[in-house]
Design an enzyme around this catalytic site. Structure first.
Site, mmCIF file in Angstrom:
data_model
loop_
_atom_site.group_PDB
_atom_site.id
_atom_site.type_symbol
_atom_site.label_atom_id
_atom_site.label_comp_id
_atom_site.label_asym_id
_atom_site.label_seq_id
_atom_site.Cartn_x
_atom_site.Cartn_y
_atom_site.Cartn_z
ATOM 1 N N HIS A 59 75.969 33.951 60.025
ATOM 2 C CA HIS A 59 75.998 35.099 59.113
ATOM 3 C C HIS A 59 77.375 35.197 58.464
ATOM 4 O O HIS A 59 78.244 35.941 58.919
ATOM 5 C CB HIS A 59 75.691 36.386 59.877
ATOM 6 C CG HIS A 59 75.281 37.534 58.988
ATOM 7 N ND1 HIS A 59 73.985 37.987 58.905
ATOM 8 C CD2 HIS A 59 75.991 38.309 58.147
ATOM 9 C CE1 HIS A 59 73.922 39.002 58.059
ATOM 10 N NE2 HIS A 59 75.145 39.220 57.581
ATOM 11 N N HIS A 61 79.357 35.488 54.560
ATOM 12 C CA HIS A 61 79.257 35.721 53.119
ATOM 13 C C HIS A 61 80.120 34.676 52.402
ATOM 14 O O HIS A 61 81.251 34.940 52.002
ATOM 15 C CB HIS A 61 79.702 37.143 52.794
ATOM 16 C CG HIS A 61 78.783 38.183 53.354
ATOM 17 N ND1 HIS A 61 77.744 38.731 52.635
ATOM 18 C CD2 HIS A 61 78.724 38.742 54.592
ATOM 19 C CE1 HIS A 61 77.087 39.603 53.389
ATOM 20 N NE2 HIS A 61 77.666 39.626 54.585
ATOM 21 N N GLY A 66 80.768 42.636 49.374
ATOM 22 C CA GLY A 66 81.460 43.836 48.927
ATOM 23 C C GLY A 66 81.079 44.279 47.541
ATOM 24 O O GLY A 66 79.977 44.045 47.058
ATOM 25 N N GLY A 67 82.038 44.943 46.882
ATOM 26 C CA GLY A 67 81.802 45.497 45.557
ATOM 27 C C GLY A 67 81.406 46.952 45.566
ATOM 28 O O GLY A 67 81.216 47.555 44.496
ATOM 29 N N GLU A 68 81.287 47.566 46.766
ATOM 30 C CA GLU A 68 80.836 48.954 46.830
ATOM 31 C C GLU A 68 81.838 49.931 46.213
ATOM 32 O O GLU A 68 81.481 51.074 45.910
ATOM 33 C CB GLU A 68 80.563 49.365 48.291
ATOM 34 C CG GLU A 68 79.382 48.673 48.923
ATOM 35 C CD GLU A 68 79.757 47.426 49.699
ATOM 36 O OE1 GLU A 68 78.985 47.017 50.576
ATOM 37 O OE2 GLU A 68 80.847 46.863 49.424
ATOM 38 N N THR A 97 75.081 43.254 49.858
ATOM 39 C CA THR A 97 74.723 44.346 48.964
ATOM 40 C C THR A 97 74.580 43.870 47.527
ATOM 41 O O THR A 97 73.671 44.284 46.796
ATOM 42 C CB THR A 97 75.812 45.432 49.008
ATOM 43 O OG1 THR A 97 76.156 45.723 50.364
ATOM 44 C CG2 THR A 97 75.343 46.700 48.324
ATOM 45 N N TYR A 128 70.006 42.528 49.836
ATOM 46 C CA TYR A 128 69.630 43.911 50.131
ATOM 47 C C TYR A 128 68.503 44.409 49.238
ATOM 48 O O TYR A 128 67.747 45.288 49.617
ATOM 49 C CB TYR A 128 70.837 44.834 49.943
ATOM 50 C CG TYR A 128 71.841 44.849 51.076
ATOM 51 C CD1 TYR A 128 72.014 43.752 51.915
ATOM 52 C CD2 TYR A 128 72.630 45.964 51.290
ATOM 53 C CE1 TYR A 128 72.945 43.763 52.926
ATOM 54 C CE2 TYR A 128 73.573 45.996 52.301
ATOM 55 C CZ TYR A 128 73.730 44.893 53.117
ATOM 56 O OH TYR A 128 74.656 44.920 54.132
ATOM 57 N N LYS A 153 67.020 36.925 53.958
ATOM 58 C CA LYS A 153 67.758 38.081 54.443
ATOM 59 C C LYS A 153 67.260 39.332 53.728
ATOM 60 O O LYS A 153 67.056 39.327 52.513
ATOM 61 C CB LYS A 153 69.261 37.926 54.196
ATOM 62 C CG LYS A 153 70.046 39.152 54.673
ATOM 63 C CD LYS A 153 71.529 39.037 54.453
ATOM 64 C CE LYS A 153 72.216 40.330 54.876
ATOM 65 N NZ LYS A 153 73.680 40.286 54.679
ATOM 66 N N ARG A 160 72.314 51.500 51.142
ATOM 67 C CA ARG A 160 72.574 50.572 50.038
ATOM 68 C C ARG A 160 71.390 49.656 49.756
ATOM 69 O O ARG A 160 71.427 48.866 48.807
ATOM 70 C CB ARG A 160 73.804 49.712 50.369
ATOM 71 C CG ARG A 160 75.096 50.484 50.509
ATOM 72 C CD ARG A 160 76.173 49.648 51.174
ATOM 73 N NE ARG A 160 75.861 49.367 52.562
ATOM 74 C CZ ARG A 160 76.586 48.580 53.361
ATOM 75 N NH1 ARG A 160 77.657 47.972 52.868
ATOM 76 N NH2 ARG A 160 76.245 48.390 54.609
ATOM 77 N N HIS A 192 69.607 42.738 58.176
ATOM 78 C CA HIS A 192 70.809 43.558 58.264
ATOM 79 C C HIS A 192 70.400 44.936 58.757
ATOM 80 O O HIS A 192 69.561 45.596 58.150
ATOM 81 C CB HIS A 192 71.472 43.663 56.890
ATOM 82 C CG HIS A 192 72.414 44.826 56.762
ATOM 83 N ND1 HIS A 192 73.775 44.697 56.918
ATOM 84 C CD2 HIS A 192 72.191 46.140 56.487
ATOM 85 C CE1 HIS A 192 74.348 45.880 56.759
ATOM 86 N NE2 HIS A 192 73.399 46.775 56.492
ATOM 87 N N HIS A 221 73.878 42.868 63.440
ATOM 88 C CA HIS A 221 74.742 44.066 63.513
ATOM 89 C C HIS A 221 74.175 45.068 64.514
ATOM 90 O O HIS A 221 74.377 46.280 64.363
ATOM 91 C CB HIS A 221 74.904 44.751 62.157
ATOM 92 C CG HIS A 221 75.177 43.846 60.994
ATOM 93 N ND1 HIS A 221 76.004 42.750 61.095
ATOM 94 C CD2 HIS A 221 74.749 43.895 59.699
ATOM 95 C CE1 HIS A 221 76.066 42.157 59.908
ATOM 96 N NE2 HIS A 221 75.305 42.811 59.059
ATOM 97 N N ASP A 278 79.823 37.938 60.373
ATOM 98 C CA ASP A 278 79.723 38.690 59.124
ATOM 99 C C ASP A 278 80.941 38.397 58.244
ATOM 100 O O ASP A 278 81.380 39.239 57.468
ATOM 101 C CB ASP A 278 79.605 40.192 59.395
ATOM 102 C CG ASP A 278 79.055 40.977 58.204
ATOM 103 O OD1 ASP A 278 78.368 40.377 57.358
ATOM 104 O OD2 ASP A 278 79.339 42.186 58.111
ATOM 105 N N SER A 282 82.002 42.732 53.270
ATOM 106 C CA SER A 282 82.826 43.933 53.210
ATOM 107 C C SER A 282 82.567 44.810 54.428
ATOM 108 O O SER A 282 81.491 44.771 55.033
ATOM 109 C CB SER A 282 82.526 44.718 51.936
ATOM 110 O OG SER A 282 81.192 45.192 51.940
#
Length: 383
Positions: A59, A61, A66-68, A97, A128, A153, A160, A192, A221, A278, A282
């Site tokens: 797992h 990225h 991120g980017g939130e 996300t 997501y 996934k 989100r 997730h 998680h 992970d 993010s």
């Protein structure tokens, strides 16, 4: 050919002091003593050190997450050398996300780049959002026809994520199961787990009325929150794998090592427990109104740190601690014993640890990537 002599070998079960002969990208022979005669061989003395399987991180990225908090909070891509520093020789890339500014195409290109640079890399399709973003327009076709794609996934119980109710989940899972049968893959639905109220309800509902086996579902998680943890323990009891996130610290609900120690003390089946980093995803913190208050990203060396902690703090044997990031994920994805093991004809993916369990060397597919604690091989554009 490379010959490592007089080294303690963990398969991850302890085999004793052995010589290990590497030919090309695989382990050719393991024996108490190996003599190569007139064959040209590079010989290393492994006295005082341990040879263990390379880590599998299922797992990561790889193209960032991120980017939130806006475009400037997009996390960077994962460099080749950082994977090596973390002892990772097999990696599974995922989206998170953001499947708007990042794509399955980008992720597949990164996976192929890492393969070209010298480690084993796979990925999941999806993210997501639902319908799941794909390369071919179909989750089923992505897994069936694209060698590197091993599952999908999704995200559940997270503010989100798209809402994944039981009918949607059943449609996705049935595609994954069929595709796995067509392609000879185990076919995993990587879930997730957010910290919302639904937890695994949609999965439990599906399992009650469908014929899809529970082993296709992998919650990750699971150590983030008490309610998620307790629901996941029941999932483990029912025959599924669960995945703990190694980048969660002890001031979160449970670190991975704390969680595994709990599972052992309470008699759970540890052969279906894995850990993953992970990495480069993010780590946002939101207030009660759903507003972002802080964001950072996870490193990819936390699996190694948690394995070391299991041995040094929780008094696990090394061979037991290693399973959570070697044999167990290899079994889960159907790669064992080619991956996650030190056996003859296994891939030559392994770490060499010193007496303090520090990483002295890393071999990926038979090539030296780290030696004497220093990176010897970097990615194409790394300085």
């Amino acid at each position: 050919m490379i010959l490592i002599k007089n080294i303690d070998v963990y398969s991850p079960a302890f085999l004793g002091k052995r010589d290990v002969l590497i030919s090309g990208n695989q382990i050719e022979k393991i024996a108490e003593k190996i003599e190569c005669g007139n064959i040209e061989v590079e010989v290393f003395d492994g006295s005082g050190k341990k040879l263990v399987p390379g880590f599998i991180d299922q797992h990561v990225h790889l193209i960032g997450g991120g980017g939130e908090g806006g475009f400037h909070t997009r996390t960077p891509e994962t460099p080749f050398s950082k994977l090596i520093e973390g002892g990772i020789t097999t990696v599974v890339g995922v989206l998170g996300t953001d499947s708007t500014t990042r794509s399955i195409e980008n992720l597949l290109a990164k996976v192929k780049a890492l393969k070209n640079e010298g480690i084993t890399a796979y990925m999941t399709t999806g993210a997501y959002s639902v319908p799941s973003p794909t390369l071919t327009g179909s989750v089923e076709k992505d897994i069936t026809f694209i060698e590197e794609i091993v599952g999908v996934k999704i995200a559940i119980s997270d503010h989100r994520a798209s809402y994944v109710d039981t009918p949607i989940l059943e449609k996705i899972a049935s595609q994954v199961r069929r595709a796995g049968m067509f392609s000879g893959k185990h076919g995993m639905v990587v879930m997730h787990m957010g910290d919302g109220r639904e937890i695994l309800n949609s999965v439990w509902n599906l399992l009650q009325h469908s014929e899809i086996p529970i082993h296709h579902f992998l919650p990750t998680h699971v150590n983030r929150k008490k309610e998620v943890w307790e629901d996941s323990l029941e999932f483990l009891k029912q025959g599924a794998y669960i995945d703990l996130t190694s980048s969660f610290e002890e001031d979160d609900f449970l670190s991975a090592s704390q969680g595994i120690d709990f599972l052992k003390k309470n008699g759970y089946d540890l052969s279906r427990v894995t850990i993953s980093s992970d990495g480069y995803g993010s780590a946002p913190v939101f207030d009660e109104g759903g507003r972002l208050v802080k964001i950072t990203y996870s490193p990819v060396n936390t699996n190694y740190q948690e394995i070391k902690k299991l041995v040094q703090k929780y008094h696990f044997s090394l061979e037991e601690a290693l399973t959570f990031t070697t044999k167990n994920p290899a079994m889960e994805f159907g790669w064992y014993p080619k991956k996650g093991s030190i056996q003859e004809k296994s891939d030559a993916d392994f770490l060499i640890l010193d007496e303090n369990l520090s990483i002295f060397g890393v071999f990926a597919l038979g090539e030296i990537c780290m030696w004497e604690y220093e990176i010897r091989k970097k990615g194409t554009y790394e300085e």
